[in-house]
Scaffold this active site. Structure first.
Site, PDB file in Angstrom:
ATOM      1  N   SER A  94       0.721  -1.151  -0.112  1.00 14.74           N
ATOM      2  CA  SER A  94      -0.163   0.099   0.092  1.00 14.74           C
ATOM      3  C   SER A  94       1.138   1.184  -0.062  1.00 14.74           C
ATOM      4  O   SER A  94       1.939   1.302   0.397  1.00 14.74           O
ATOM      5  CB  SER A  94      -0.874  -0.123   1.193  1.00 14.74           C
ATOM      6  N   TYR A 119      -2.118  -0.141  10.574  1.00 13.70           N
ATOM      7  CA  TYR A 119      -2.060  -0.517   9.333  1.00 13.70           C
ATOM      8  C   TYR A 119      -0.724  -0.113   8.635  1.00 13.70           C
ATOM      9  O   TYR A 119      -0.148  -1.067   7.945  1.00 13.70           O
ATOM     10  CB  TYR A 119      -3.263   0.379   8.522  1.00 13.70           C
TER      11      TYR A 119
END
Length: 272
Positions: A139, A152
């Site tokens: 990501s 995250y």
């Protein structure tokens, strides 16, 4: 013989789009996710394209014994695997002090250990064949540190390190490793996302904010990520930034303090 790809998190979103694309490109598919009914739905879509029926194996990639069974079934069925696409993951947002240790484990167990489990199970096969491709979905959160997305980002920075170090070690052995770095994607992101806040209202506000962002037309789609994965596999690229992730990374490199300030203002909500 057709090349074979194993895709985790294949029942929806990026995994589903990737499965359909690789099927159209002539690959045999091994599709895995937790829910068999959703996997079978994707398998039916694949067959509607005139492609062979995929092998569908329900599996929780956080459980190494289930992953071992998955890989055994895949190799028994096809005899070989050419490409592993690690895609299963969960998003998390909120003040770092609002996350319990259980929350931390939930995110890291899936986003990082899920990848480690599949790689560990399949790597001996790749090494024996002296070929294979591993694609890890990371990501932009694995490149750009972002406040209120600490849990995250931790998992995705770890995936980035895993990917880059694997690439450095395995490339001379004939195994290609690639990292894919999307920004927010209009996918099934919200279904399993973890939101925490100073109270329940704050957590719900965070969820609503992200849902509104995902409605913006310029936000990339699962098919954009699937195309990036195909590009990485076909052209043996070690890293691909998807769409707007290029802008985020470029801005961070030029103005790291400014980007973090903007992120804090946009994501702090009730946090002091």
């Amino acid at each position: 013989m057709a090349p074979t790809v194993l895709i985790t998190g294949a029942s929806q979103g990026i995994g589903k789009a990737t499965a359909l694309l690789f099927a159209r490109k002539g690959y045999d598919l091994v599709l895995t996710a937790r829910h068999l009914d959703r996997l079978e739905s994707v398998a039916q879509e694949v067959q509607s394209l005139g492609c062979p029926a995929p092998l569908t194996v329900p599996c929780d990639v956080t459980d190494p014994s289930q992953v071992d069974t998955l890989v055994e079934k895949a190799l028994d069925h096809y005899g070989y695997i050419d490409v592993l696409i690690n895609n299963a993951g969960v998003f998390a947002e909120g003040p770092v002090d609002g996350f319990s240790l259980s929350d931390w484990h939930q995110v890291i167990d899936l986003n990082l250990w899920g990848y480690i489990h599949t790689i560990h199970a399949l790597l001996p096969h790749f090494l024996q064949r002296k070929s294979g491709t591993i694609v890890n979905l990371s990501s932009i959160g694995g490149k750009v540190p972002t406040p209120y997305v600490v849990v995250y980002c931790t998992s995705k920075f770890a995936v980035t390190g895993l990917t880059e170090s694997l690439h450095a070690e395995l490339k001379p052995k004939g195994i290609h490793v690639c990292g894919i770095y999307p920004n927010l994607i209009k996918s099934s992101l919200m279904e399993r996302a973890v939101f925490r806040g100073s109270d329940e209202e704050d957590a719900q506000i965070r969820r609503d904010q992200l849902e509104n962002v995902l409605k913006v037309p310029m936000v990339e789609k699962p098919e954009d990520v699937a195309n990036a994965i195909w590009d990485a596999v076909k052209n043996q690229k070690s890293e691909i930034m998807v769409g707007s992730a290029n802008v985020s990374q470029g801005f961070y490199r030029l103005f790291p303090g400014a980007l973090q300030w903007v992120s804090r203002q946009g994501l702090k909500n009730k946090d002091n």
